[in-house]
Design a protein around this motif. Sequence first.
Motif: not given
Length: 368
Positions: A29-46
């Motif tokens: 959850f903290r690493f979501k803030c690293v970049s938009k790419k990381w946020n999309d990968f952690i949050s939205h990759d099914p």
Amino acid sequence: MEDETENHHLTEDVVMVDILPRLPAKSLFRFKCVSKKWNDFISHDPSFPQKQSQCFSSFSGLLFHNPQGSELGLGLTSPDEKSHGVPDPSLRFIDDPVEIKASCKGLVCCKSHTNDSSYYICNPATKEWRVLPNPPRDHDSMVDVVLAFDPFDVPASYKLVCVFSSEYEFEFEIFDSKTDEWIIPRVMFTDDVLSLVWDTIYSTISVRGIIYWLVDPSSVVLSFDTDKNCCRSIHLPKLTAKERESQAWLGEFEGCLSYTNVVKAKGKVKVWILCKPSLGEWSLRYNVHLETTLEHQPELWRSRRAHLWTLPCQDGEVLLLYLLSQQELFVYYFKTQKLNKFPILPPGFANFYSYTNTMVRLPRYLEV
């Protein structure tokens, strides 16, 4: 310059695909803030939540509730609060006062404190939750409840197995998330199970879709295959007379059933794993002497006979040590031989449930 850019992307992709899934949910959850790419990968990759629940299986802490009184004290304590945790350990995101009944691979089963027929499944890390349909009959406090979830099943699914036991028989009710229904299965019992006489069943755990529990006073483990609806017995490893009378519990160790036995008078702890379930063969994995284990903790060792207790834990790779005189809780890791202290201990009597900080998604969930 192009080579440096390619290497940067290659390194970042390796980190995302191979390293991020091995981290606990709180870190992700903290690493979501690293970049938009990381946020999309952690949050939205099914596929990411299930892969993370497959790769990260470490002991994260203990969920607990205090069953005394009308106000239930729910919470989480961890030896490493910075890397493991949940946003609301009291589970108030569920719109009903609940008590914890079971935990498995990051999913938690709760039961309504006001309605015996209401069960909830939730992931405390993501605050996803759902209420199950009412079971076929009322469930009182004597029902043994176990949550079976295997993160390697695709798609992710779980079963809630409720066991009604008496001196000579078992009855089961099972909720299957694949069908979203309760069933009362027709169970096949082997002859050795039918001939058993027991006072109680305890230390229930699920490992890869198989439910296990210890039977007292018989020196056997009962197993129930939730896919084949078959119940059979497995003899415990060969024990001495002292070991048969000692504290023992079942757990999971590297994907196998484990059996931990503690002879407190001698300060000995043994951990076996069921290496060949079909043959009932056990292998001794650890044989630990607490005197050696705690030689760098003299205050613990001096108190061991009168005030040092071992607590059952579903994670077979750790040993929980409770120092009564100081009201302190420690966790010992068999693999690394490290001893860590829990910073928070719930007041009074509490029920503990092993917890793993995963991001696994719930089929048919509600989200706060």
